[in-house]
Design an enzyme around this catalytic site. Sequence first.
Site, PDB file in Angstrom:
ATOM      1  N   ASP A 212      -6.229  32.943   0.988  1.00 35.54           N
ATOM      2  CA  ASP A 212      -5.882  34.381   0.938  1.00 35.54           C
ATOM      3  C   ASP A 212      -5.155  34.431  -0.147  1.00 35.54           C
ATOM      4  O   ASP A 212      -3.813  34.029   0.035  1.00 35.54           O
ATOM      5  CB  ASP A 212      -5.296  34.742   2.274  1.00 35.54           C
ATOM      6  CG  ASP A 212      -5.162  36.309   2.145  1.00 35.54           C
ATOM      7  OD1 ASP A 212      -4.667  36.790   1.364  1.00 35.54           O
ATOM      8  OD2 ASP A 212      -5.233  36.799   3.447  1.00 35.54           O
ATOM      9  N   HIS A 213      -5.715  35.079  -1.342  1.00 34.07           N
ATOM     10  CA  HIS A 213      -4.833  34.982  -2.633  1.00 34.07           C
ATOM     11  C   HIS A 213      -3.500  35.593  -2.428  1.00 34.07           C
ATOM     12  O   HIS A 213      -2.447  35.190  -3.291  1.00 34.07           O
ATOM     13  CB  HIS A 213      -5.539  35.270  -3.912  1.00 34.07           C
ATOM     14  CG  HIS A 213      -5.860  36.461  -4.118  1.00 34.07           C
ATOM     15  ND1 HIS A 213      -6.740  37.273  -3.370  1.00 34.07           N
ATOM     16  CD2 HIS A 213      -5.151  37.560  -4.768  1.00 34.07           C
ATOM     17  CE1 HIS A 213      -6.669  38.653  -3.911  1.00 34.07           C
ATOM     18  NE2 HIS A 213      -5.822  38.864  -4.766  1.00 34.07           N
TER      19      HIS A 213
ATOM     20  N   HIS B 291      -5.792  39.986   3.841  1.00 31.96           N
ATOM     21  CA  HIS B 291      -4.557  40.303   2.936  1.00 31.96           C
ATOM     22  C   HIS B 291      -3.551  41.171   3.893  1.00 31.96           C
ATOM     23  O   HIS B 291      -2.299  40.776   4.001  1.00 31.96           O
ATOM     24  CB  HIS B 291      -4.668  41.082   1.925  1.00 31.96           C
ATOM     25  CG  HIS B 291      -5.696  40.587   0.781  1.00 31.96           C
ATOM     26  ND1 HIS B 291      -5.978  39.002   0.725  1.00 31.96           N
ATOM     27  CD2 HIS B 291      -6.597  40.953  -0.019  1.00 31.96           C
ATOM     28  CE1 HIS B 291      -6.720  38.721  -0.115  1.00 31.96           C
ATOM     29  NE2 HIS B 291      -7.375  39.989  -0.390  1.00 31.96           N
TER      30      HIS B 291
END
Length: 509
Positions: A198-199, A261
């Site tokens: 999950d950047h 996110h």
Amino acid sequence: MTASATAVAPNPLREGLRLARAPRPTTLVLFGGSGDLARRKLLPALYNLALQRLLPAAFAVVSAARRPMSDEEFRDEVHDAVAQHSRTRPINEDVWSTFAQHLRFVATPDDAGYDRLAGELQRVDAEVGADGNRLFYLATPPAAYAPIIRAIGAHGLRGPGSSRVVVEKPFGHDLRSATELSRIVHEVFREDEVFRIDHYLGKETVQNVLVLRFANGIFEPIWNRQYVDHVQITVAETLGIEERAEYYDAAGAMRDIVQNHLLQLLALVAMEPPAAFDDRAVRDEKVKVLRALRPIGPEEAPAHTARGQYGPGYIEGRAVAGYRSEAGIAPASGTETFVALKCFVDNWRWEGIPFYLRTGKRLPKRSTEIAVRFRVAPHRIFTREAEGVEANELVLRIQPDEGISLTFGAKVPVQGFRIRSVNMDFVYGASFMVDAPDAYETLIVDAMRGDATLFTRRDEVEQQWAFVDPILAAWARGEPPLGTYPAGSWGPDEADALVRRDGRVWRKA
Ligand code: BG6
């Protein structure tokens, strides 16, 4: 007031950072190396790591894809991607030429291709001294994940050293498919070898949520239902769907941003202090929050959720098309490009405190922030003069304009007691004279080092789907209906109504 910290003396500290984070010799086996994500993010991130000397001395990238290509052609593609998308430009040709020597390509259209890949990985081990440590990176469309994982197993691609796999989002399409995908991944990799990206977790400002909360003594005592009135988390984008019509129309804002996110940001804000900063302690605490989320089913969906789709409008003065007129989108698409939710974390700390989440494409500005709104002072002695004074608010600006501000009432310097809200402001760029690494740089190094703290564990991803699935089911039955909003506005009226019912308004992000 602007908080200012002394700029860090670059050399010793940066060297220390390099040594502490230097990963072991590794071959990164990249699937989807010609795709959009690799071009825009992964390859530029690898080049920037090379530039900062954060890659191990023994390092290679072996890209595997169906379409054949020579090593030279692959290097040209990478050069192009780095030239277009690197955060540092122009390309440093000295660093590039060393980096480029370690880029290889193998075509894997069939079983024979995977056998060739196995041979190439052995050769690379011998040539660069990667010690058989392999990091498989799945950056392909999700439909290819399962076949690639199985091929890694069937063709003996795991090396004699450590083997790890990074899986890009979306991890599954719902709870059932995510569970099934984890089952398939576990046929070949143990859970501690799986790095689900999950950047957002790699962003400096997101990591700083943990630092703000758990490296400072003053916030934790007030971080609860006694002092906090509510929390608002916004992920606003001006972007539309770019070239991703097929993916986006099947995903929508709920699967694209909320499921991952936004829920991760919520978990970081709401979690209990972990006993240590390691993958197990941090993720144990996050998953407890996700489990404590009050379910939103068909009964609650109409009052606790709002969804919308953008119509034509203006972004930064430029006319833009509505969602249904975007290339590749069906004219009657019912996909949401905006979501607002009212969530509750049913535990001791947060009982009764709403967490309002919203995200949307084609909103007036790009802004991701977490706003913690505190209760007003219990006894007001300045009642009349203080009219218009807002409650204290702590705003964590994740991006852009990274920083943190605290609003409080101050006396206007005139006769009598007029009070106005002012800001105490911390600005990253003003306090630290270094360019923040891109999220992908941080995450690639962490994955090579085997540190999964900033990656999502199986149970987290499953809890996220377990929360989101019933909302999507209610929406599929039309509850609440899909609203619309002009591109360049803050979403459908229903989103405003959602907070207005509680006597609140969305912050002007
Ligand atoms: C991705 C989504 O995960 O995040 C995109 O798929 C979105 O739709 C992007 O644009 C936003 O990332 P960032 O880092 O630009 O906030």
